[in-house]
Design a protein around this motif. Structure first.
Motif, PDB file in Angstrom:
ATOM      1  N   LYS A 148       0.844  -1.208   0.000  1.00 30.22           N
ATOM      2  CA  LYS A 148       0.000   0.000   0.000  1.00 30.22           C
ATOM      3  C   LYS A 148       0.871   1.246   0.000  1.00 30.22           C
ATOM      4  O   LYS A 148       0.582   2.230  -0.708  1.00 30.22           O
ATOM      5  N   GLY A 149       1.925   1.235   0.818  1.00 30.51           N
ATOM      6  CA  GLY A 149       2.824   2.377   0.836  1.00 30.51           C
ATOM      7  C   GLY A 149       3.495   2.595  -0.499  1.00 30.51           C
ATOM      8  O   GLY A 149       3.670   3.734  -0.945  1.00 30.51           O
ATOM      9  N   ALA A 150       3.869   1.505  -1.190  1.00 30.07           N
ATOM     10  CA  ALA A 150       4.500   1.639  -2.502  1.00 30.07           C
ATOM     11  C   ALA A 150       3.541   2.249  -3.511  1.00 30.07           C
ATOM     12  O   ALA A 150       3.945   3.069  -4.352  1.00 30.07           O
ATOM     13  N   VAL A 151       2.269   1.879  -3.449  1.00 30.62           N
ATOM     14  CA  VAL A 151       1.275   2.455  -4.363  1.00 30.62           C
ATOM     15  C   VAL A 151       1.217   3.968  -4.210  1.00 30.62           C
ATOM     16  O   VAL A 151       1.122   4.708  -5.194  1.00 30.62           O
ATOM     17  N   LEU A 152       1.303   4.434  -2.970  1.00 28.07           N
ATOM     18  CA  LEU A 152       1.188   5.862  -2.682  1.00 28.07           C
ATOM     19  C   LEU A 152       2.547   6.546  -2.552  1.00 28.07           C
ATOM     20  O   LEU A 152       2.615   7.693  -2.115  1.00 28.07           O
ATOM     21  N   HIS A 153       3.634   5.847  -2.912  1.00 24.96           N
ATOM     22  CA  HIS A 153       4.983   6.409  -2.844  1.00 24.96           C
ATOM     23  C   HIS A 153       5.321   6.871  -1.422  1.00 24.96           C
ATOM     24  O   HIS A 153       5.938   7.916  -1.219  1.00 24.96           O
ATOM     25  N   LEU A 154       4.916   6.071  -0.451  1.00 25.14           N
ATOM     26  CA  LEU A 154       5.131   6.415   0.954  1.00 25.14           C
ATOM     27  C   LEU A 154       6.218   5.528   1.550  1.00 25.14           C
ATOM     28  O   LEU A 154       6.215   4.308   1.352  1.00 25.14           O
ATOM     29  N   ALA A 186       7.808   4.232   5.180  1.00 26.84           N
ATOM     30  CA  ALA A 186       7.328   4.113   6.558  1.00 26.84           C
ATOM     31  C   ALA A 186       8.073   5.032   7.517  1.00 26.84           C
ATOM     32  O   ALA A 186       7.509   5.438   8.552  1.00 26.84           O
ATOM     33  N   LEU A 187       9.317   5.404   7.209  1.00 32.43           N
ATOM     34  CA  LEU A 187      10.092   6.266   8.095  1.00 32.43           C
ATOM     35  C   LEU A 187      10.162   7.699   7.566  1.00 32.43           C
ATOM     36  O   LEU A 187       9.910   8.653   8.311  1.00 32.43           O
ATOM     37  N   ASP A 188      10.497   7.857   6.298  1.00 29.61           N
ATOM     38  CA  ASP A 188      10.613   9.215   5.753  1.00 29.61           C
ATOM     39  C   ASP A 188       9.271   9.930   5.727  1.00 29.61           C
ATOM     40  O   ASP A 188       9.209  11.152   5.873  1.00 29.61           O
ATOM     41  N   ASP A 189       8.179   9.183   5.529  1.00 26.19           N
ATOM     42  CA  ASP A 189       6.835   9.776   5.488  1.00 26.19           C
ATOM     43  C   ASP A 189       5.988   9.198   6.617  1.00 26.19           C
ATOM     44  O   ASP A 189       4.844   8.788   6.425  1.00 26.19           O
ATOM     45  N   ARG A 190       6.563   9.178   7.801  1.00 26.09           N
ATOM     46  CA  ARG A 190       5.944   8.421   8.882  1.00 26.09           C
ATOM     47  C   ARG A 190       4.575   8.948   9.285  1.00 26.09           C
ATOM     48  O   ARG A 190       3.694   8.152   9.649  1.00 26.09           O
ATOM     49  N   ALA A 191       4.336  10.254   9.220  1.00 21.68           N
ATOM     50  CA  ALA A 191       3.028  10.777   9.624  1.00 21.68           C
ATOM     51  C   ALA A 191       1.946  10.332   8.640  1.00 21.68           C
ATOM     52  O   ALA A 191       0.878   9.849   9.044  1.00 21.68           O
ATOM     53  N   GLU A 192       2.216  10.496   7.338  1.00 23.21           N
ATOM     54  CA  GLU A 192       1.238  10.065   6.336  1.00 23.21           C
ATOM     55  C   GLU A 192       1.072   8.545   6.359  1.00 23.21           C
ATOM     56  O   GLU A 192      -0.042   8.028   6.208  1.00 23.21           O
ATOM     57  N   ALA A 198      -2.413  15.883   4.124  1.00 24.68           N
ATOM     58  CA  ALA A 198      -1.278  15.610   3.234  1.00 24.68           C
ATOM     59  C   ALA A 198      -1.493  14.308   2.461  1.00 24.68           C
ATOM     60  O   ALA A 198      -1.189  14.226   1.265  1.00 24.68           O
ATOM     61  N   LEU A 199      -2.024  13.304   3.144  1.00 27.22           N
ATOM     62  CA  LEU A 199      -2.285  12.031   2.465  1.00 27.22           C
ATOM     63  C   LEU A 199      -3.374  12.192   1.414  1.00 27.22           C
ATOM     64  O   LEU A 199      -3.279  11.623   0.318  1.00 27.22           O
TER      65      LEU A 199
END
Length: 469
Positions: free
Chosen positions: A221-227, A229-235, A268-269
């Protein structure tokens, strides 16, 4: 004229010091790398060999070397477990009966065409050795995809091995349609009776090619949204909590729900999802059946038509969903052949988007560890350099079609050291539909002229329009 133990010294004469390799010399019209020969030794012992290398002089003398494949006799047929050293043996061409004996003893039943050196002798592969990863390579115009179709048809006819086919160019979408010239043969009838599913993005249920977002692992899911887990931890954390209600939300409701939360991370998300236009993708299943549910029922073949999506990331989402699901269920040890045509679309080392990385890393993992769980790869591409080296290095079978690049051939020679160099060197001279097969799925390295497909080819070259005179 005779020599040791009454063996004639006319023609080609061979010798073997160790009973595994042999050398030969003499006068003959022709002998080619890859040719199967008979070695008539002392005491009436006849062994089968394969020529690896040949040198010749203008006077007609030949000199070369090869390997001994086994012993052949009228009583026992072909026996690959034994071979013997000899001081001298007369070397002659093997006939079709000898080759058939080799096929029968090894269990080679997949007829894919004929021997390049002799059109009368069928060429066959071993179905049970597709339990190793296979690398299929040939430059554009070599007939690579058509030939792959011939092999997949044979697997459908002779095995119960399910396969999932990643098809980016709609080359296999007509796999269940019998070609006009195939007639009513038993082979064509066998294919017609197989459970072959063709999944397309635009198809209605039950043949739609769709993914259920909530079923994806969190990393996917994170890859789909280019997220990250650490660099974009809030989103990313917002996405974790959103998952709790995603099962009841349609794509159109996700952004409003995020905005309702009102937190900076949720806003942001929501902006990220809108900017990527992820909710507009046709790949999402909604109330329709997901591709992973269909593959899990194990049809004989499931063709995934990846070329019909508007956004290229949608095909990556399909690949990621299917590969992740197969890997998650690996402990079930249910065999499946994962066929990836134009594999550079999913395995290229230079592609670094989050989705590309996620898909490639999963394929690397399957290549390294999937074999013992029954996850077997068949990767087809135009150049070895376009596939991640960690994937190619795990392949035990190779099918090589026309390849003119010296750099590519050198790379293949390094990776697949079991292929005789003289046979690899024939590749630049291959015509369309000619190929070299080597590895566990063939009794011995074999140069083949590919046969005719039984099913209709999905893709074909576009012809140049010609004016009427």
């Amino acid at each position: 004229m005779t020599d040791i133990d009454g063996i004639s010294s006319e023609g080609l004469t061979a010798a073997s010091l160790d009973g595994r390799l042999f050398q030969f010399a003499g006068l003959a019209e022709s002998t080619e790398p890859g040719e199967i020969v008979l070695l008539h030794g002392p005491g009436g012992v006849v062994q089968v060999g394969q020529v690896d290398e040949v040198d010749f002089s203008f006077e007609g003398a030949l000199r070369g070397s090869g390997r001994i494949l086994g012993v052949v006799s009228d009583e026992a047929g072909f026996d690959s477990r034994h071979s013997y050293a000899f001081a001298v043996a007369a070397m002659t061409d093997a006939d079709g009966a000898t080759v058939e004996a080799i096929h029968e003893s090894s269990g080679a039943t997949l007829e894919i065409g004929s021997y390049l050196a002799s059109a009368e002798i069928p060429a066959r592969l071993l179905p049970h050795r597709f339990n190793r990863h296979t690398f299929w390579v040939g430059q554009s115009g070599s007939g690579k995809t058509y030939a792959l179709g011939v092999v997949l048809e044979q697997l459908l006819i002779h095995t119960a091995l399910p396969m999932v086919i990643f098809d980016p160019n709609a080359d296999f979408v007509r796999l269940r349609e019998i070609a006009a010239g195939a007639g009513e043969s038993d082979a064509a009838g066998a294919i017609a009776n197989r459970d072959i599913r063709i999944l397309r993005p635009s198809s209605p249920d039950p043949d739609s090619l769709r993914v259920r977002f909530v079923d994806l692992p969190m990393a996917a899911k994170g890859a789909v949204l280019h997220l990250d887990a650490l660099d974009d931890r809030a989103e990313f954390n917002e996405l974790v909590h959103l998952e709790e209600t995603l099962g009841t939300l349609g794509p159109e409701a996700i952004v409003p729900r995020l905005l309702e939360r009102g937190t900076p991370a949720a806003q942001a998300l929501a902006a990220r999802i809108e900017n990527l236009r992820v909710t507009d993708w046709r790949v999402w299943a909604g109330e329709l059946r997901a591709v992973t549910d269909i593959v899990d029922t194990r049809p004989d073949a499931t063709v995934l038509d990846l070329g019909g999506f508007a956004d290229p990331d949608e095909s990556l989402v399909v690949a990621m969903a299917v590969l992740d699901d197969l890997w998650a269920k690996r402990e079930q040890r249910r065999p499946i052949l994962i066929v990836i045509d134009e594999a550079h679309n999913l395995c290229a080392p230079e592609q670094n988007s989050p989705l590309h990385v996620a898909v490639r890393e999963r394929i690397v993992q399957i290549a390294a560890e999937g074999r013992k769980f029954g996850l077997w790869l068949l990767l087809s591409t135009q150049r070895p350099s376009r596939i991640h080296s960690s994937i190619i290095s795990q392949c035990d079978n190779i099918a090589l079609m026309k390849m003119t690049s010296p750099l590519d051939l050198d790379e293949l020679a390094t990776i697949f050291g079991f292929v005789p160099a003289a046979m690899l060197a024939r590749s630049p001279g291959f015509r369309q539909g000619e190929a070299l097969f080597a590895g566990g799925f063939v009794p011995a390295p074999t140069m083949v002229r590919i046969g005719t497909r039984l099913t209709r080819e999905g893709g074909a070259d576009v012809r140049v329009p010609v004016r009427d005179e």
